[in-house]
Design a protein around this motif. Structure first.
Motif, PDB file in Angstrom:
ATOM      1  N   UNK A   4      -7.322  -4.400  16.396  1.00  0.00           N
ATOM      2  CA  UNK A   4      -8.429  -4.672  15.491  1.00  0.00           C
ATOM      3  C   UNK A   4      -8.300  -6.074  14.907  1.00  0.00           C
ATOM      4  N   UNK A   5      -9.446  -6.770  14.776  1.00  0.00           N
ATOM      5  CA  UNK A   5      -9.554  -8.120  14.232  1.00  0.00           C
ATOM      6  C   UNK A   5      -8.919  -9.187  15.125  1.00  0.00           C
ATOM      7  N   UNK A   6      -8.348  -8.760  16.248  1.00  0.00           N
ATOM      8  CA  UNK A   6      -7.731  -9.712  17.183  1.00  0.00           C
ATOM      9  C   UNK A   6      -8.413  -9.657  18.537  1.00  0.00           C
ATOM     10  N   UNK A  23       1.518   5.192  15.217  1.00  0.00           N
ATOM     11  CA  UNK A  23       1.553   3.856  14.621  1.00  0.00           C
ATOM     12  C   UNK A  23       1.834   2.813  15.692  1.00  0.00           C
ATOM     13  N   UNK A  24       1.469   1.576  15.375  1.00  0.00           N
ATOM     14  CA  UNK A  24       1.757   0.443  16.253  1.00  0.00           C
ATOM     15  C   UNK A  24       2.271  -0.708  15.400  1.00  0.00           C
ATOM     16  N   UNK A  25       3.402  -1.277  15.803  1.00  0.00           N
ATOM     17  CA  UNK A  25       3.976  -2.424  15.106  1.00  0.00           C
ATOM     18  C   UNK A  25       4.066  -3.588  16.083  1.00  0.00           C
ATOM     19  N   UNK A  26       3.542  -4.728  15.691  1.00  0.00           N
ATOM     20  CA  UNK A  26       3.615  -5.941  16.499  1.00  0.00           C
ATOM     21  C   UNK A  26       4.566  -6.908  15.809  1.00  0.00           C
ATOM     22  N   UNK A  27       5.582  -7.365  16.518  1.00  0.00           N
ATOM     23  CA  UNK A  27       6.564  -8.263  15.914  1.00  0.00           C
ATOM     24  C   UNK A  27       6.927  -9.384  16.875  1.00  0.00           C
ATOM     25  N   UNK A  28       7.412 -10.457  16.310  1.00  0.00           N
ATOM     26  CA  UNK A  28       7.846 -11.610  17.092  1.00  0.00           C
ATOM     27  C   UNK A  28       9.331 -11.826  16.874  1.00  0.00           C
TER      28      UNK A  28
END
Length: 257
Positions: A4-6, A23-28
């Motif tokens: 969403x929003x991306x 859940x979804x977690x996006x990390x760098x």
């Protein structure tokens, strides 16, 4: 992957998602890699595998020289992941310190250091995953010491303890045991290295003494092997089981320590 929003993002899927996504977690990562981490609900956990006899239980003693020494007499040497790469890491960090901050060369050197750290972490995690998988597949119940690792990090062995990954290994064992229906039994870690696994008498030993030589019953064992058997006996006691199979047969002096 639609965020969403991306919008849509191309991803490399390592495995199929089995269950309902929660859940979804996006990390760098510091090395610049991006990860999408899903939490899924797969239903109720498996029923516990029944423990019928003591041979299905193993005790694990964690150490620095031998990462794991189990009650069956099997030892797993410490790979010392950080020590193997410490020289190259030192060179990269020294090169980074010579660069002018905010310059392109500084950013490149910083990225090389981050990739080296990531490589060390990945090799350690791969080794611990395979080790924990091995013990979960081989036994129905595993006794481990309930160590206070945070307190142990105040000692002079803190760097070696962190490199071993005791806490991570414990977490992996608990996680894999939950998925496989196996049992992890934390036991009281006090005096496991001093108690005799045969007669249960206390035999005080300095840290430099690598053999357990009991003056009460005459048994001679490798120090960590004796400790692992004590851990197994305490785990069996928590399960309400006798422990006839954990008694060592060989009582002659060890040839090598």
């Amino acid at each position: 992957l639609m965020l969403s929003k991306i919008g849509e993002i191309k991803v490399r899927c390592h495995r199929n998602l089995d269950g309902k996504v929660k859940t979804l977690t996006v990390k760098q990562s510091p090395s610049g890699k991006w990860f999408a981490i899903f939490t899924v609900y797969t239903g109720s956990s498996l029923d516990k595998v029944p423990i019928k006899n003591a041979s299905q239980v193993v005790g694990l003693d964690l150490g620095v020289k031998d990462l794991v020494f189990d009650s069956e007499g099997v030892s797993i040497a410490n790979p010392k992941h950080l020590a193997k790469h410490e020289r190259s890491l030192r060179v990269l960090q020294k090169n980074l310190s010579r660069k002018r901050k905010c310059s392109k060369n500084f950013q490149r050197a910083k990225l090389r250091v981050a990739k080296q750290h990531e490589h060390i972490v990945n090799t350690r995690m791969d080794f611990l995953h395979k080790l924990s998988h091995k013990y979960i597949n081989a036994y129905d119940a595993i006794g481990i010491e309930g160590l206070n690792i945070n307190r142990m990090l105040t000692s002079s062995f803190s760097k070696s303890i962190l490199d071993c990954g005791w806490g991570t290994l414990g977490q992996m064992l608990f996680c894999k045991a939950e998925s496989a229906g196996k049992t992890i039994i934390p036991v009281d870690p006090s005096m496991t290295t001093q108690e005799c696994s045969n007669c249960e008498q206390i035999v005080y030993k300095a840290l430099s003494e690598r053999a357990h030589n009991c003056p009460h019953c005459g048994i001679v064992l490798q120090r960590d092997h004796n400790s692992a058997i004590v851990v197994k006996k305490r785990a069996l006691k928590n399960l309400g089981m006798d422990n006839p199979e954990s008694m060592p047969v060989e009582t002659k002096p060890l040839l090598t320590l």
